[in-house]
Design a protein around this motif. Structure first.
Motif, PDB file in Angstrom:
ATOM      1  N   ARG A  21      -5.363 100.367  24.129  1.00 34.14           N
ATOM      2  CA  ARG A  21      -6.164 100.283  22.900  1.00 34.14           C
ATOM      3  C   ARG A  21      -7.427  99.494  23.203  1.00 34.14           C
ATOM      4  O   ARG A  21      -7.344  98.381  23.731  1.00 34.14           O
ATOM      5  CB  ARG A  21      -5.368  99.598  21.781  1.00 34.14           C
ATOM      6  CG  ARG A  21      -4.136 100.401  21.423  1.00 34.14           C
ATOM      7  CD  ARG A  21      -3.302  99.799  20.305  1.00 34.14           C
ATOM      8  NE  ARG A  21      -2.045 100.563  20.214  1.00 34.14           N
ATOM      9  CZ  ARG A  21      -1.048 100.301  19.393  1.00 34.14           C
ATOM     10  NH1 ARG A  21      -1.137  99.302  18.547  1.00 34.14           N
ATOM     11  NH2 ARG A  21       0.038 101.040  19.389  1.00 34.14           N
TER      12      ARG A  21
ATOM     13  N   GLN B 195       5.119  98.913  25.672  1.00 37.47           N
ATOM     14  CA  GLN B 195       6.050  98.998  24.542  1.00 37.47           C
ATOM     15  C   GLN B 195       7.407  99.464  25.049  1.00 37.47           C
ATOM     16  O   GLN B 195       7.474 100.294  25.943  1.00 37.47           O
ATOM     17  CB  GLN B 195       5.581 100.061  23.539  1.00 37.47           C
ATOM     18  CG  GLN B 195       4.441  99.651  22.652  1.00 37.47           C
ATOM     19  CD  GLN B 195       4.141 100.712  21.589  1.00 37.47           C
ATOM     20  OE1 GLN B 195       4.570 101.861  21.704  1.00 37.47           O
ATOM     21  NE2 GLN B 195       3.400 100.315  20.568  1.00 37.47           N
TER      22      GLN B 195
ATOM     23  N   ASN C 141       1.255 103.693   9.903  1.00 33.13           N
ATOM     24  CA  ASN C 141       1.412 104.880  10.707  1.00 33.13           C
ATOM     25  C   ASN C 141       1.397 106.078   9.758  1.00 33.13           C
ATOM     26  O   ASN C 141       2.195 106.130   8.827  1.00 33.13           O
ATOM     27  CB  ASN C 141       2.788 104.773  11.407  1.00 33.13           C
ATOM     28  CG  ASN C 141       2.979 105.775  12.497  1.00 33.13           C
ATOM     29  OD1 ASN C 141       2.481 106.902  12.391  1.00 33.13           O
ATOM     30  ND2 ASN C 141       3.684 105.400  13.534  1.00 33.13           N
TER      31      ASN C 141
ATOM     32  N   ARG D  14      10.431 108.673   9.743  1.00 28.67           N
ATOM     33  CA  ARG D  14       9.202 109.474   9.618  1.00 28.67           C
ATOM     34  C   ARG D  14       9.293 110.487   8.507  1.00 28.67           C
ATOM     35  O   ARG D  14      10.367 110.811   7.995  1.00 28.67           O
ATOM     36  CB  ARG D  14       8.910 110.214  10.935  1.00 28.67           C
ATOM     37  CG  ARG D  14       9.202 109.466  12.207  1.00 28.67           C
ATOM     38  CD  ARG D  14       8.352 108.243  12.391  1.00 28.67           C
ATOM     39  NE  ARG D  14       8.728 107.537  13.633  1.00 28.67           N
ATOM     40  CZ  ARG D  14       8.308 106.337  13.968  1.00 28.67           C
ATOM     41  NH1 ARG D  14       7.499 105.652  13.172  1.00 28.67           N
ATOM     42  NH2 ARG D  14       8.693 105.776  15.090  1.00 28.67           N
TER      43      ARG D  14
HETATM   44  N1  ASP Z   1       3.990 104.019  17.433  1.00 28.55           N
HETATM   45  C1  ASP Z   1       4.110 102.867  16.595  1.00 28.55           C
HETATM   46  C2  ASP Z   1       3.195 101.751  17.126  1.00 28.55           C
HETATM   47  O1  ASP Z   1       2.717 101.827  18.236  1.00 28.55           O
HETATM   48  C3  ASP Z   1       5.504 102.340  16.548  1.00 28.55           C
HETATM   49  C4  ASP Z   1       6.460 103.235  15.841  1.00 28.55           C
HETATM   50  O2  ASP Z   1       6.282 103.455  14.631  1.00 28.55           O
HETATM   51  O3  ASP Z   1       7.445 103.671  16.464  1.00 28.55           O
HETATM   52  O4  ASP Z   1       2.978 100.779  16.439  1.00 28.55           O
END
Ligand code: ASP
Length: 483
Positions: free
Chosen positions: A221, A235, A341, A387
């Motif tokens: 990022r 992550q 998100n 989701r």
């Molecule tokens: N992709 C999300 C993030 O990077 C994390 C997730 O909602 O699984 O914050």
């Protein structure tokens, strides 16, 4: 010296025998007739001594300096009672050096690796990171990091997760930060983006029937760096099909508790199960959505985990454009944007409200997302959600954020199509793995738990990156640089 090498940690078992060790001169104390050494390998340290009668060894030993790499032939002797240092590794033995071979010399290091290198200028530490990493603290941090990774792999694999890699050369994802981009040579004028997270890929994997996915994912990022942020970070990313919020939080919680109990037994978790704090309560009580709820902030071994739940799905759009398409194109134009998100779902009881919503509504911030953040000692160490697995609901989210339907159909065709092709209900979470490591290792910032971090300005002083590229490379890519 044709004997097999013995690791320093194993010398104890060779008492009375002749052995060969290989490693670094950690410390040398030349007392003329006697030369004392501390030798170091990846397994620890041992003291050695060259007695006056070992003339060849003496000749070599007297030329060596700290950080030289040596092969040492010696006899493992028990130390006399009065010299035993019970609290030290190998404090009850000493290596009587019979022969010494120099495998490589070393320039005087730019700083003393025995001191606390956190005091050394960051520029210098990172320029000579390979030397910095030799120090005890960083060796421990990096090795413990690997241990936790291994623990996580075993834990998740045992409960039917599959470790799957996703691409690094990808396309802008709407995580809300600026992308790092990579020009394509073959498709001149087009760009890949480095992933801000594998969010869309992991959802595609659910569509693909993998059901339980995890990965230690590199995320990039282009944000301003600070102590707990780096331009690239790791992550622990997971996604689960047919899972409820409760299921995903339970896997996370159980794994975190096991990591602490098995690998950091001297640490204490303040409260199990982890308390759950609704976002609204966190803001009212702590004025922050990642509260530090430690009952004793002086205790370095206290771990106060908590969940923050019940986040609003939408918030007022302050930038005047949605988080999607941060590069200015196709951004949402409404007064609303997502808080976490765009792919999150709502709480089941708020689904109808979402589907009936439109950008003009004043109370869209009362729609609650199925989002949960995991917080440790005031740091957000992870977050995720169940989701939206319905294409019409995802369309609705983008519509509320002010995206023209064509833009969504174009940018998220793959996602919409996947959702329409038999995607099971699913959800997941991603841990900020570096932050977790930082806290477990009691470090002040994540650079202490990453082997090759970047500076505060996002530079790598060792590789000297970012750097210019050649005119030929630019030409091949069809790029000209405006300084
Ligand atoms: N992709 C999300 C993030 O990077 C994390 C997730 O909602 O699984 O914050």
């Amino acid at each position: 010296m044709s004997q097999n090498r013995v690791y320093i940690k194993d010398l104890k078992g060779h008492s009375g025998n002749e052995v060969v060790i290989k490693g670094w001169v950690d410390v040398r104390r030349d007392q003329g007739k006697l030369i004392f050494f501390d030798f170091r390998d990846m397994t620890g340290k041992v003291q050695g001594v060259i007695l006056p009668n070992a003339t060849d060894a003496h000749a070599v030993g007297s030329t060596t300096r700290p950080e030289w790499v040596v092969e040492v032939h010696g006899k493992v002797n028990p130390r006399p009672e009065r010299n035993v240092q019970a609290d030290k590794q190998n404090g009850d033995i000493e290596l009587e050096i019979l022969g010494m071979k120099i495998l490589n010399e070393a320039e005087t290091p730019a700083f003393d690796i025995h001191a606390d290198t956190r005091e050394v200028s960051e520029e210098v530490r990172l320029k000579y990171r390979y030397v910095d990493l030799r120090g005890e603290r960083l060796q421990k941090n990096i090795r413990n990091r690997a241990k936790i990774m291994q623990y996580v792999r075993n834990f998740l694999t045992a409960i039917d997760f599959t470790e799957i890699e996703t691409p690094i050369l990808t396309k802008s994802t709407p995580e809300g930060a600026r992308d790092y981009v990579v020009p394509s040579r073959i498709s001149s004028g087009l760009f890949y983006a480095l992933p801000q997270s594998p969010q869309q890929y992991k959802q595609m994997l659910m569509s693909a029937g993998m059901e339980r996915y995890f990965q230690f994912a590199k995320c990039m990022r282009d944000e301003d760096t600070r102590g707990d942020r780096q331009p690239e970070f790791t992550q622990l990313d997971m996604e689960l099909s047919f899972a409820t919020e409760e299921d995903i939080m339970n896997v996370t919680e159980k794994l975190l508790i096991e990591i602490v109990e098995k690998l950091y037994p001297h640490k204490r978790i303040q409260q199990i199960p982890f308390p759950r704090i609704p976002y609204k309560e966190a803001m009212e009580k702590y004025q922050i959505d990642r509260p530090d709820i430690r009952e004793d902030k002086e205790d370095p071994n206290l771990l106060a985990f908590c969940w923050v739940v019940d986040f609003p799905f939408f918030e007022k759009n302050e930038k005047g454009a949605g988080g999607v398409g941060q590069n200015g194109e196709g951004g949402g134009t409404s007064a609303w944007t997502f808080t976490h998100n765009p792919f999150s779902g709502t709480k089941a009881e708020h689904f109808d409200k979402l589907m009936a919503g439109n950008a003009e509504d004043k109370d869209l911030d009362t729609i609650i997302a199925s989002q949960y953040d995991i917080v440790l000692n005031g740091y957000e160490i992870g977050g995720g959600s169940v989701r939206n697995h319905r294409a019409d609901a995802l369309m609705k989210v983008f519509e509320i954020m002010g995206y023209p339907q064509e833009t969504v159909e174009k940018n998220f065709a793959h996602m919409l199509h996947a959702l329409r092709s038999g995607t099971p209900p699913h959800g997941g979470i991603a841990w900020g793995f570096d932050r977790l490591m930082m806290i477990l290792e009691n470090e002040p910032n994540i650079r202490e738990v990453i082997a090759f971090p970047k500076t505060g300005e996002g530079r790598d002083p060792m590789m000297e990156s970012p750097s210019e590229i050649s005119r030929t490379q630019l030409k091949e890519l069809g790029i000209s640089v405006n300084k």
